[in-house]
Design a protein around this motif. Sequence first.
Motif, PDB file in Angstrom:
ATOM      1  N   GLN A 414       0.826  -1.201   0.000  1.00  0.00           N
ATOM      2  CA  GLN A 414       0.000   0.000   0.000  1.00  0.00           C
ATOM      3  C   GLN A 414       0.869   1.263   0.000  1.00  0.00           C
ATOM      4  OE1 GLN A 414      -0.707   2.479   2.470  1.00  0.00           O
ATOM      5  NE2 GLN A 414      -2.332   3.368   1.160  1.00  0.00           N
ATOM      6  N   VAL A 420      -5.781  -2.030  -6.180  1.00  0.00           N
ATOM      7  CA  VAL A 420      -6.670  -2.709  -5.246  1.00  0.00           C
ATOM      8  C   VAL A 420      -6.687  -4.218  -5.492  1.00  0.00           C
ATOM      9  CG1 VAL A 420      -9.060  -2.843  -4.418  1.00  0.00           C
ATOM     10  CG2 VAL A 420      -8.079  -0.639  -5.060  1.00  0.00           C
ATOM     11  N   GLN A 421      -6.606  -4.624  -6.756  1.00  0.00           N
ATOM     12  CA  GLN A 421      -6.627  -6.049  -7.054  1.00  0.00           C
ATOM     13  C   GLN A 421      -5.439  -6.768  -6.410  1.00  0.00           C
ATOM     14  OE1 GLN A 421      -6.843  -3.637  -9.254  1.00  0.00           O
ATOM     15  NE2 GLN A 421      -8.962  -3.785 -10.028  1.00  0.00           N
ATOM     16  N   GLN A 424      -6.047  -6.821  -2.532  1.00  0.00           N
ATOM     17  CA  GLN A 424      -7.069  -7.797  -2.119  1.00  0.00           C
ATOM     18  C   GLN A 424      -6.507  -9.204  -2.080  1.00  0.00           C
ATOM     19  OE1 GLN A 424     -11.380  -5.932  -3.440  1.00  0.00           O
ATOM     20  NE2 GLN A 424     -10.286  -7.256  -4.870  1.00  0.00           N
ATOM     21  N   ARG A 428      -6.579 -11.238   1.607  1.00  0.00           N
ATOM     22  CA  ARG A 428      -7.253 -12.517   1.827  1.00  0.00           C
ATOM     23  C   ARG A 428      -6.359 -13.522   2.549  1.00  0.00           C
ATOM     24  NH1 ARG A 428      -9.137 -11.578  -3.621  1.00  0.00           N
ATOM     25  NH2 ARG A 428     -11.416 -11.194  -3.608  1.00  0.00           N
ATOM     26  N   ALA A 440      -8.956  -4.695   5.213  1.00  0.00           N
ATOM     27  CA  ALA A 440      -9.835  -4.613   4.053  1.00  0.00           C
ATOM     28  C   ALA A 440     -10.693  -3.357   4.102  1.00  0.00           C
ATOM     29  CB  ALA A 440     -10.713  -5.860   3.988  1.00  0.00           C
ATOM     30  N   TYR A 443      -8.334  -0.175   3.461  1.00  0.00           N
ATOM     31  CA  TYR A 443      -7.859   0.010   2.094  1.00  0.00           C
ATOM     32  C   TYR A 443      -8.963  -0.212   1.052  1.00  0.00           C
ATOM     33  CZ  TYR A 443      -3.406  -0.292   4.531  1.00  0.00           C
ATOM     34  OH  TYR A 443      -2.353  -0.083   5.404  1.00  0.00           O
ATOM     35  N   LYS A 444     -10.250  -0.306   1.520  1.00  0.00           N
ATOM     36  CA  LYS A 444     -11.424  -0.399   0.638  1.00  0.00           C
ATOM     37  C   LYS A 444     -11.373  -1.613  -0.280  1.00  0.00           C
ATOM     38  CE  LYS A 444     -12.207   4.577   0.698  1.00  0.00           C
ATOM     39  NZ  LYS A 444     -12.384   5.813  -0.103  1.00  0.00           N
ATOM     40  N   CYS A 445     -11.027  -2.735   0.321  1.00  0.00           N
ATOM     41  CA  CYS A 445     -11.068  -4.009  -0.404  1.00  0.00           C
ATOM     42  C   CYS A 445     -12.457  -4.624  -0.141  1.00  0.00           C
ATOM     43  CB  CYS A 445      -9.953  -4.937   0.049  1.00  0.00           C
ATOM     44  SG  CYS A 445      -8.295  -4.256  -0.228  1.00  0.00           S
ATOM     45  N   ASP A 447     -14.510  -6.677  -1.720  1.00  0.00           N
ATOM     46  CA  ASP A 447     -14.742  -8.109  -1.917  1.00  0.00           C
ATOM     47  C   ASP A 447     -14.319  -8.909  -0.694  1.00  0.00           C
ATOM     48  OD1 ASP A 447     -15.818  -7.757  -4.387  1.00  0.00           O
ATOM     49  OD2 ASP A 447     -13.989  -8.244  -5.502  1.00  0.00           O
ATOM     50  N   VAL A 448     -13.182  -8.506  -0.098  1.00  0.00           N
ATOM     51  CA  VAL A 448     -12.682  -9.234   1.067  1.00  0.00           C
ATOM     52  C   VAL A 448     -13.620  -9.052   2.250  1.00  0.00           C
ATOM     53  CG1 VAL A 448     -10.739  -9.485   2.655  1.00  0.00           C
ATOM     54  CG2 VAL A 448     -10.317  -8.974   0.241  1.00  0.00           C
TER      55      VAL A 448
END
Length: 485
Positions: A414, A420-421, A424, A428, A440, A443-445, A447-448
């Motif tokens: 970061q 972001v991909q 993420q 995970r 998550a 850092y605005k992940c 999906d996680v």
Amino acid sequence: MSRARADEEEYWHSSKFRAFTFDDEDDELSQLKESKRAVNSLRDIVNDDDDDDLERVSWSGEPVGSISWSIKETASSSTSSLEGRDSSLQKGSSSYAAFPKQVSSYSLSSLFKGRNKLPSFQSLSDAFSDTGVKNYAPELRRPKAEYKDYSSDWSPKDTVRRMQRGKICSLERFRSLQDKLVLLDEAVAGHDGNVITAVLIFLKRTLRREILFRELEVRQVALCHLIHFLKETGEQKLLLDLLRFLDRTEEVALSQYREHLNIQDVEKRREFLKGCIGLPFSAEDTSHIQDHYTLLERQIIIEANDRHLETAGQSEIFRKYPRKASILNMPLVTTLFYSCFYHYTEAEGTFSSPTNLKKTFKIPDKQYVLTALAARAKLRAWDDVDALFTTKNWLGYTKKKAPIGFHRVVEILQRNNAPVQVLQEYVRLVEDVETRLNLATKYKCHDVVIETYKDLKDRIQLTAYKCKVERGSADEEKINSILNN
């Protein structure tokens, strides 16, 4: 005629002095009173306050302090007296105008008041000084007790006490060895480092080295002060002699090794380090000295090769990322970062290869991974980052493993503005659920976060998180699908 003769006789036989009687006042007292009355009467004439408002006029008839008066007074000050006397003698005239004028730039009021009325007037002290010599006020006499500072009758104990109070004390009176040692013992007993150092400087100057070293060997406090003083002042030769006398071979070797810091030429420093390998170090220190010499030797080779590549423009990475500084005399971690940045793909057999540095200097896995990750992330080489954590087991399956913990991997990525991909993927892999959710969310992940709440079957938190994602986005549709299913 008879009357005139009688008056003459009375004049010659008369006297102003009277015979002494006990009723008469004291002559000196009466004279003092008369003088006082005369001065007071003169003060009434001269020191009149009204004369401040009057324009003072010199004997020449011009106002005092005017420009013409100043020029004439200055020009005539040196010659008017002599010329006036000569002219009066030659002419023989008794007229008042023939007498020389008295040159004076002072008013009576200024003399008696002790102050000047005009800025052009001189001060009273300057008026009475014809030469350029200045008169200074006499210095006040020192108290008798102060003269004892310079005397030679102080005992060692009194001398130390006075030194602690900042008094000036001469140590030259302590001439015998016994007196000097007593003085040193008193200084140590006073627990004042400045006094101890001052006495040690005196002993170092007045005693032979052998005698000083022998006496300090049994006085450890004073010995430590002297060793520290010699290190601070850079008296390397005397320090080495003292350490050899004390049979401190390792300290002698370390002191000699420290001299490489003063050698600026790289080749001379390399030769000096090569000579330090044979010094009587401990086993651990000997290994460090050997590594230092090997590292400097590698740096010289890498620097010469990279300078040639950069000058010739034959390497793309040097064209895209020019070097900001030389690698010479840099620490091992900096050298490893440099190698991972410019020579990451080189074979292990080359001196500049990161794997070669890791193997030669036995760099731990954590240190190596941290340094390589920082270097490759700075270049945004995400494939190299992925390969850095990918391992294979004996069945051929791949698995990601990080000796430093994936939460630290996420932080380093970061800081280097990883997409972001990429973030993420490594968020995970964080094992702790709470830490994974915090990273998550931070850092605005999305999906996680959604997958973690789904695995926890936490409908309330998932519903609350729905408000944090963008309306109509794929993340919102994913949350609705999970909540409806």
